[in-house]
Design a protein around this motif. Structure first.
Motif, PDB file in Angstrom:
ATOM      1  N   VAL A   1       0.824  -1.216   0.000  1.00  0.00           N
ATOM      2  CA  VAL A   1       0.000   0.000   0.000  1.00  0.00           C
ATOM      3  C   VAL A   1       0.854   1.261   0.000  1.00  0.00           C
ATOM      4  O   VAL A   1       0.328   2.359  -0.217  1.00  0.00           O
ATOM      5  N   GLY A   2       2.156   1.139   0.243  1.00  0.00           N
ATOM      6  CA  GLY A   2       3.028   2.313   0.251  1.00  0.00           C
ATOM      7  C   GLY A   2       3.016   3.117  -1.035  1.00  0.00           C
ATOM      8  O   GLY A   2       3.049   4.361  -0.984  1.00  0.00           O
TER       9      GLY A   2
ATOM     10  N   PHE B   1       9.328   1.112  -1.839  1.00  0.00           N
ATOM     11  CA  PHE B   1      10.540   0.565  -2.443  1.00  0.00           C
ATOM     12  C   PHE B   1      10.170   0.094  -3.848  1.00  0.00           C
ATOM     13  O   PHE B   1       9.013  -0.180  -4.157  1.00  0.00           O
ATOM     14  N   SER B   2      11.177  -0.015  -4.700  1.00  0.00           N
ATOM     15  CA  SER B   2      10.917  -0.556  -6.032  1.00  0.00           C
ATOM     16  C   SER B   2      10.631  -2.072  -5.921  1.00  0.00           C
ATOM     17  O   SER B   2      11.208  -2.745  -5.045  1.00  0.00           O
TER      18      SER B   2
ATOM     19  N   ALA C   1      10.943 -11.693  -2.641  1.00  0.00           N
ATOM     20  CA  ALA C   1      11.668 -10.999  -1.578  1.00  0.00           C
ATOM     21  C   ALA C   1      10.706 -10.352  -0.587  1.00  0.00           C
ATOM     22  O   ALA C   1      10.925 -10.403   0.630  1.00  0.00           O
ATOM     23  N   ARG C   2       9.619  -9.753  -1.065  1.00  0.00           N
ATOM     24  CA  ARG C   2       8.648  -9.147  -0.153  1.00  0.00           C
ATOM     25  C   ARG C   2       7.979 -10.208   0.720  1.00  0.00           C
ATOM     26  O   ARG C   2       7.684  -9.974   1.893  1.00  0.00           O
ATOM     27  N   GLY C   3       7.742 -11.361   0.137  1.00  0.00           N
ATOM     28  CA  GLY C   3       7.129 -12.422   0.918  1.00  0.00           C
ATOM     29  C   GLY C   3       8.014 -12.893   2.053  1.00  0.00           C
ATOM     30  O   GLY C   3       7.551 -13.064   3.197  1.00  0.00           O
ATOM     31  N   TRP C   4       9.301 -13.094   1.755  1.00  0.00           N
ATOM     32  CA  TRP C   4      10.230 -13.582   2.769  1.00  0.00           C
ATOM     33  C   TRP C   4      10.675 -12.518   3.747  1.00  0.00           C
ATOM     34  O   TRP C   4      10.845 -12.788   4.946  1.00  0.00           O
TER      35      TRP C   4
ATOM     36  N   PRO D   1      14.904   2.115  -2.197  1.00  0.00           N
ATOM     37  CA  PRO D   1      13.910   3.130  -1.817  1.00  0.00           C
ATOM     38  C   PRO D   1      13.666   4.126  -2.952  1.00  0.00           C
ATOM     39  O   PRO D   1      14.611   4.625  -3.571  1.00  0.00           O
ATOM     40  N   VAL D   2      12.402   4.356  -3.234  1.00  0.00           N
ATOM     41  CA  VAL D   2      12.022   5.314  -4.272  1.00  0.00           C
ATOM     42  C   VAL D   2      11.980   6.685  -3.616  1.00  0.00           C
ATOM     43  O   VAL D   2      10.968   7.082  -3.005  1.00  0.00           O
TER      44      VAL D   2
END
Length: 211
Positions: free
Chosen positions: A40-41, A48-49, A59-62, A119-120
């Motif tokens: 939701v960011g 983040f990208s 990667a987001r899952g882990w 980070p964006v």
């Protein structure tokens, strides 16, 4: 003065739920934030990208969803449990989840679970805020709350002893068979003799007089 407390045996694992309630509630909030913010960011230009809402990556899952879910479970155990061992497990789950938020990203390449992205941000200050809010600051706060809960729960205070004693005393307190307001029905024997019941001496006395 007589000591009316009931000695407790095996009550060392019992405690008041309030001992870990605040830490548990905060861990639930932080765990939910850590698991949901990568999805939701992007709605708030805080991501983040890849900068796409609800974009799933390994990667987001882990690195974010898994430790966030572990923190929520640990917080729930702390929030609702009145058992010291269960609450202690919840506190340690919070510590482990926070440690993984801190160390997981650095070890992602070594473990082969993908890259968390970059980070964006157009400024260094926003990039730092993203790093802290997504990983390092979030994880450090979880570790602090979990460790504080471990220390608080591991100590058996006087209030815990009084709490267990009061519960045991309430359980073993005898209840009266009849209360003062219970109605008692007296059954009168049937027959023609409704007078006073004669004792055995009166009976034999009259028989002696008759003879």
């Amino acid at each position: 003065m007589t000591d009316t407390r009931v000695p407790t045996r095996g009550g060392r694992l019992q405690m008041q739920r309030s001992r870990g309630a605040m830490s548990g509630f905060l861990l639930i909030l932080l765990g939910a934030w850590g698991a949901l913010v990568p999805f939701v960011g992007p709605y708030f230009d805080f991501a983040f990208s890849p900068d796409t809402a609800w974009a799933w990556t390994e990667a987001r899952g882990w690195l974010q969803v898994l430790p966030g879910a572990v923190a929520v479970v640990g917080g729930l155990l702390l929030l609702v449990s009145g058992n010291r061992a269960t609450a202690m497990l919840g506190a340690w789950l919070g510590v482990i989840a926070g440690a993984w938020f801190v160390a997981g990203r650095a070890s992602a390449g070594l473990l082969g679970i993908g890259d968390a992205g970059a980070p964006v941000a157009a400024t260094e200050s926003k990039a730092l805020a993203l790093e802290l809010a997504y990983f390092y600051g979030l994880g450090a706060l979880m570790v602090f709350l979990g460790a504080a809960a471990v220390g608080r729960i591991s100590v058996r205070s006087v209030r815990d002893v009084e709490y267990v004693d009061n519960r045991v005393a309430a359980d073993v307190q005898p209840q009266p068979a009849f209360s003062d307001t219970d109605d008692v029905t007296e059954i009168q024997p049937t027959g023609t003799d409704t007078g006073r019941h004669r004792g055995w001496r009166d009976t034999f006395g009259k028989r002696t007089a008759a003879h």
